[in-house]
Scaffold this active site. Structure first.
Site, PDB file in Angstrom:
ATOM      1  N   CYS A 222     102.609 -48.835 -11.066  1.00  0.00           N
ATOM      2  CA  CYS A 222     103.198 -50.082 -11.554  1.00  0.00           C
ATOM      3  C   CYS A 222     102.635 -50.422 -12.933  1.00  0.00           C
ATOM      4  O   CYS A 222     101.505 -50.066 -13.265  1.00  0.00           O
ATOM      5  CB  CYS A 222     102.895 -51.203 -10.559  1.00  0.00           C
ATOM      6  SG  CYS A 222     103.684 -52.784 -10.956  1.00  0.00           S
TER       7      CYS A 222
ATOM      8  N   ASP B 230     101.672 -53.210 -13.789  1.00  0.00           N
ATOM      9  CA  ASP B 230     100.718 -54.303 -13.590  1.00  0.00           C
ATOM     10  C   ASP B 230      99.396 -54.013 -14.304  1.00  0.00           C
ATOM     11  O   ASP B 230      98.825 -52.931 -14.162  1.00  0.00           O
ATOM     12  CB  ASP B 230     100.478 -54.483 -12.085  1.00  0.00           C
ATOM     13  CG  ASP B 230      99.768 -55.776 -11.749  1.00  0.00           C
ATOM     14  OD1 ASP B 230      98.609 -55.945 -12.189  1.00  0.00           O
ATOM     15  OD2 ASP B 230     100.353 -56.622 -11.038  1.00  0.00           O
TER      16      ASP B 230
ATOM     17  N   ARG C 147      96.518 -54.854 -13.737  1.00  0.00           N
ATOM     18  CA  ARG C 147      95.353 -54.685 -12.863  1.00  0.00           C
ATOM     19  C   ARG C 147      95.258 -53.286 -12.261  1.00  0.00           C
ATOM     20  O   ARG C 147      94.270 -52.965 -11.597  1.00  0.00           O
ATOM     21  CB  ARG C 147      95.402 -55.721 -11.734  1.00  0.00           C
ATOM     22  CG  ARG C 147      95.399 -57.168 -12.219  1.00  0.00           C
ATOM     23  CD  ARG C 147      95.802 -58.115 -11.103  1.00  0.00           C
ATOM     24  NE  ARG C 147      97.211 -57.913 -10.723  1.00  0.00           N
ATOM     25  CZ  ARG C 147      97.805 -58.577  -9.727  1.00  0.00           C
ATOM     26  NH1 ARG C 147      97.113 -59.474  -9.021  1.00  0.00           N
ATOM     27  NH2 ARG C 147      99.082 -58.348  -9.432  1.00  0.00           N
TER      28      ARG C 147
ATOM     29  N   HIS D  91     100.731 -51.213  -4.976  1.00  0.00           N
ATOM     30  CA  HIS D  91      99.508 -52.017  -4.941  1.00  0.00           C
ATOM     31  C   HIS D  91      99.754 -53.391  -4.332  1.00  0.00           C
ATOM     32  O   HIS D  91     100.899 -53.835  -4.193  1.00  0.00           O
ATOM     33  CB  HIS D  91      98.938 -52.176  -6.355  1.00  0.00           C
ATOM     34  CG  HIS D  91      99.805 -52.992  -7.267  1.00  0.00           C
ATOM     35  ND1 HIS D  91      99.630 -54.350  -7.455  1.00  0.00           N
ATOM     36  CD2 HIS D  91     100.866 -52.656  -8.035  1.00  0.00           C
ATOM     37  CE1 HIS D  91     100.538 -54.804  -8.306  1.00  0.00           C
ATOM     38  NE2 HIS D  91     101.301 -53.791  -8.674  1.00  0.00           N
TER      39      HIS D  91
ATOM     40  N   CYS E  79     102.033 -57.240  -5.645  1.00  0.00           N
ATOM     41  CA  CYS E  79     102.943 -56.669  -6.647  1.00  0.00           C
ATOM     42  C   CYS E  79     104.053 -57.662  -6.990  1.00  0.00           C
ATOM     43  O   CYS E  79     104.874 -58.012  -6.131  1.00  0.00           O
ATOM     44  CB  CYS E  79     103.547 -55.369  -6.120  1.00  0.00           C
ATOM     45  SG  CYS E  79     104.708 -54.590  -7.262  1.00  0.00           S
TER      46      CYS E  79
END
Length: 212
Positions: A39, A41, A43, A100, A103
């Site tokens: 992803c 993302d 993080r 994850h 999400c």
């Protein structure tokens, strides 16, 4: 902005110097062993999670770590072309699809229409995983928000693994035993990674004694 420039200087003075020979070797070619589809993302950091060095992972990141089903097209297709390059040009040995916790992309599958209309390209992209949403609503109609969240995130990983097999060149190598397809679920707040077991159809915690 200043923080980014300071990071560049620290990288050159520290990390680069520690792996100077490796970077010189990578200057002319790459030979990654794994295609990591994760992803976007902020993080989720593939090399940090796997403790791999530059040159080991060929990374694709997009909203909700989605793999579009294979199709012949003349459109500009970033994810499809990157998968093609990793498998056919770089001959990676493994493909990891890593979802994850928490999400935003998976959560957006259940967002109100007016919310998604504000991000039309995201809305269109998430259509690829509408089957995941429908399955969750059908099989877990009474799930609370927390359970629905992690079930969606994990089921989405499994669906993308299936989508990979719609690519003829991936299916061929997978059936010949020349390519592994792995599904991971990363929990941000604990640092744990769970790997999908195709036989039990469950995600199992990866530990130092884990056997894939």
């Amino acid at each position: 902005m200043e923080r980014l420039y300071q990071g560049i200087v620290r990288f050159r003075e520290s990390d680069y110097q520690s792996h100077k020979d490796l970077f010189k070797e990578l200057g002319q070619s790459q030979s990654p062993h794994t295609l990591f589809i994760g992803c976007s993302d902020s993080r989720v950091v593939p090399n940090l999670i796997t403790q791999t060095l530059p040159g080991e992972l060929f990374v694709i990141r997009n909203v909700a770590n989605i793999v579009p089903p294979y199709r012949d097209t003349n459109d500009y297709v970033a994810t499809l072309s990157a998968i093609e390059y990793a498998v056919k040009a770089l001959n990676v040995e493994n493909i990891v699809v890593c979802g994850h916790s928490n999400c935003g992309g998976c959560n957006a599958l259940f967002a109100p229409e007016e919310t998604l209309n504000a991000v039309p390209h995201v809305k269109k992209w998430l259509e690829i995983s509408h089957g995941v949403k429908e399955k969750i609503l059908r099989e877990y109609p009474d799930a609370d928000a927390q359970k629905r969240e992690w079930m969606t995130e994990q089921m989405n990983v499994v669906q993308q693994m299936k989508n990979l097999l719609s690519y003829p060149y991936i299916k061929e190598r997978y059936q010949e035993g020349k390519l592994s397809i792995l599904g991971w679920y990363y929990i941000i707040e604990t640092g744990e990674v769970f790997s999908y077991n195709k036989e039990s159809m469950e995600f199992e915690l990866v530990t130092d004694t884990f056997t894939p």
